[in-house]
Write a protein that holds these residues in place. Structure first.
Motif, PDB file in Angstrom:
ATOM      1  N   ASN A  33       0.825  -1.208   0.000  1.00 28.92           N
ATOM      2  CA  ASN A  33       0.000   0.000   0.000  1.00 28.92           C
ATOM      3  C   ASN A  33       0.861   1.262   0.000  1.00 28.92           C
ATOM      4  O   ASN A  33       0.477   2.271  -0.604  1.00 28.92           O
ATOM      5  CB  ASN A  33      -0.973  -0.026   1.177  1.00 28.92           C
ATOM      6  N   ILE A  34       2.013   1.213   0.625  1.00 26.40           N
ATOM      7  CA  ILE A  34       2.947   2.355   0.567  1.00 26.40           C
ATOM      8  C   ILE A  34       3.486   2.501  -0.849  1.00 26.40           C
ATOM      9  O   ILE A  34       3.524   3.600  -1.399  1.00 26.40           O
ATOM     10  CB  ILE A  34       4.087   2.174   1.592  1.00 26.40           C
ATOM     11  N   ILE A  35       3.882   1.398  -1.454  1.00 28.20           N
ATOM     12  CA  ILE A  35       4.425   1.431  -2.818  1.00 28.20           C
ATOM     13  C   ILE A  35       3.395   1.956  -3.816  1.00 28.20           C
ATOM     14  O   ILE A  35       3.706   2.762  -4.681  1.00 28.20           O
ATOM     15  CB  ILE A  35       4.907   0.022  -3.255  1.00 28.20           C
ATOM     16  N   LYS A  40      -3.758   2.110  -5.724  1.00 26.64           N
ATOM     17  CA  LYS A  40      -4.408   0.831  -5.483  1.00 26.64           C
ATOM     18  C   LYS A  40      -4.364   0.619  -3.986  1.00 26.64           C
ATOM     19  O   LYS A  40      -3.424   1.029  -3.327  1.00 26.64           O
ATOM     20  CB  LYS A  40      -3.664  -0.314  -6.160  1.00 26.64           C
ATOM     21  N   VAL A  41      -5.382  -0.028  -3.471  1.00 23.34           N
ATOM     22  CA  VAL A  41      -5.395  -0.350  -2.046  1.00 23.34           C
ATOM     23  C   VAL A  41      -5.531  -1.864  -1.921  1.00 23.34           C
ATOM     24  O   VAL A  41      -6.513  -2.442  -2.382  1.00 23.34           O
ATOM     25  CB  VAL A  41      -6.541   0.372  -1.309  1.00 23.34           C
ATOM     26  N   ILE A  42      -4.531  -2.467  -1.329  1.00 21.75           N
ATOM     27  CA  ILE A  42      -4.534  -3.912  -1.118  1.00 21.75           C
ATOM     28  C   ILE A  42      -5.171  -4.171   0.241  1.00 21.75           C
ATOM     29  O   ILE A  42      -4.723  -3.637   1.249  1.00 21.75           O
ATOM     30  CB  ILE A  42      -3.097  -4.484  -1.128  1.00 21.75           C
ATOM     31  N   VAL A 123      10.782  -4.461  -7.791  1.00 23.51           N
ATOM     32  CA  VAL A 123      12.168  -4.882  -7.639  1.00 23.51           C
ATOM     33  C   VAL A 123      12.816  -4.001  -6.573  1.00 23.51           C
ATOM     34  O   VAL A 123      12.858  -2.783  -6.702  1.00 23.51           O
ATOM     35  CB  VAL A 123      12.947  -4.750  -8.962  1.00 23.51           C
ATOM     36  N   LEU A 124      13.284  -4.643  -5.529  1.00 20.40           N
ATOM     37  CA  LEU A 124      14.020  -3.949  -4.481  1.00 20.40           C
ATOM     38  C   LEU A 124      15.498  -4.107  -4.807  1.00 20.40           C
ATOM     39  O   LEU A 124      15.995  -5.230  -4.916  1.00 20.40           O
ATOM     40  CB  LEU A 124      13.703  -4.558  -3.115  1.00 20.40           C
ATOM     41  N   MET A 125      16.200  -2.986  -4.998  1.00 19.04           N
ATOM     42  CA  MET A 125      17.595  -3.033  -5.412  1.00 19.04           C
ATOM     43  C   MET A 125      18.473  -2.489  -4.297  1.00 19.04           C
ATOM     44  O   MET A 125      18.238  -1.391  -3.802  1.00 19.04           O
ATOM     45  CB  MET A 125      17.780  -2.228  -6.693  1.00 19.04           C
ATOM     46  N   ASP A 126      19.475  -3.256  -3.936  1.00 17.39           N
ATOM     47  CA  ASP A 126      20.378  -2.873  -2.857  1.00 17.39           C
ATOM     48  C   ASP A 126      21.717  -2.411  -3.419  1.00 17.39           C
ATOM     49  O   ASP A 126      22.457  -3.197  -4.007  1.00 17.39           O
ATOM     50  CB  ASP A 126      20.600  -4.064  -1.916  1.00 17.39           C
ATOM     51  N   GLY A 127      22.000  -1.131  -3.279  1.00 12.32           N
ATOM     52  CA  GLY A 127      23.313  -0.610  -3.634  1.00 12.32           C
ATOM     53  C   GLY A 127      23.501  -0.194  -5.077  1.00 12.32           C
ATOM     54  O   GLY A 127      24.612   0.121  -5.480  1.00 12.32           O
ATOM     55  N   ASP A 141       8.231   4.338 -11.189  1.00 11.78           N
ATOM     56  CA  ASP A 141       6.930   3.785 -11.554  1.00 11.78           C
ATOM     57  C   ASP A 141       6.923   3.676 -13.072  1.00 11.78           C
ATOM     58  O   ASP A 141       6.768   4.673 -13.771  1.00 11.78           O
ATOM     59  CB  ASP A 141       5.818   4.706 -11.053  1.00 11.78           C
ATOM     60  N   ILE A 142       7.097   2.479 -13.580  1.00 10.83           N
ATOM     61  CA  ILE A 142       7.300   2.269 -15.005  1.00 10.83           C
ATOM     62  C   ILE A 142       6.110   1.500 -15.569  1.00 10.83           C
ATOM     63  O   ILE A 142       5.615   0.564 -14.960  1.00 10.83           O
ATOM     64  CB  ILE A 142       8.605   1.473 -15.240  1.00 10.83           C
ATOM     65  N   CYS A 143       5.655   1.912 -16.755  1.00 13.30           N
ATOM     66  CA  CYS A 143       4.548   1.218 -17.405  1.00 13.30           C
ATOM     67  C   CYS A 143       4.749   1.285 -18.908  1.00 13.30           C
ATOM     68  O   CYS A 143       5.609   2.018 -19.396  1.00 13.30           O
ATOM     69  CB  CYS A 143       3.214   1.847 -17.019  1.00 13.30           C
ATOM     70  N   LEU A 144       3.971   0.519 -19.641  1.00 14.35           N
ATOM     71  CA  LEU A 144       4.004   0.619 -21.096  1.00 14.35           C
ATOM     72  C   LEU A 144       3.240   1.874 -21.484  1.00 14.35           C
ATOM     73  O   LEU A 144       2.112   2.084 -21.056  1.00 14.35           O
ATOM     74  CB  LEU A 144       3.341  -0.604 -21.726  1.00 14.35           C
TER      75      LEU A 144
END
Length: 154
Positions: A33-35, A40-42, A123-127, A141-144
């Motif tokens: 919900n934060i993302i 959208k509300v999950i 995708v959570l990316m570290d570093g 926030d990527i979309c077609l």
């Protein structure tokens, strides 16, 4: 509020930490919900099988870090990446495409009329940052979309 005498740090970049944080349904719903920032509300979700077998032997199996389905039928893939991959964008698009194609009923195209589920890949990316991106922000926030107008296509 009681102070913790020995605070606990959970490293989400480890398998154990990732599972501890996101294996808890309430934690995961709050995170999503934060993302989604109220777009959208999950309210509920179901953990799904993280393995998708390829249609042919040479295609291979895809294994997600985490896969859930919301109560409204949307599929969400969550991946933790701790190292750079030159093909990260293509890989994530392939993962989402695999989920979509697996949801399609076999036969009778007219019957299901290409009614495709919404599939999200987080995708959570570290570093490191998103490859080939001019933005160094923490959330992409990527979309077609239509490249010329910017209008969302899908």
């Amino acid at each position: 509020m009681k102070e913790l005498e020995n605070p606990v740090f959970i490293d989400p970049t480890t398998d154990e930490g990732f599972k501890w944080l996101f294996g808890d349904k309430i934690n995961l719903i709050n995170f999503l919900n934060i993302i989604f920032r109220s777009l959208k509300v999950i309210v509920d979700l179901t953990y799904r099988d993280t393995e998708r077998v390829g249609a042919a032997e040479d295609i291979g199996t895809v294994i997600f870090d985490l896969m859930v389905e919301t109560s409204t039928g949307q599929e969400i893939i969550i991946e933790m990446q701790t190292s750079r991959h030159s093909n990260l964008k293509k890989r994530m698009l392939y993962y989402a495409s695999k989920v979509i194609s697996d949801k399609v009923p076999h036969g009778d195209r007219r019957g299901w009329a290409y009614s495709l589920p919404e599939v999200y890949t987080i995708v959570l990316m570290d570093g490191f940052h998103m490859p080939d991106s001019s933005s160094r922000g923490h959330l992409h926030d990527i979309c077609l979309c239509d490249r010329d107008s910017g209008e969302i296509f899908c």
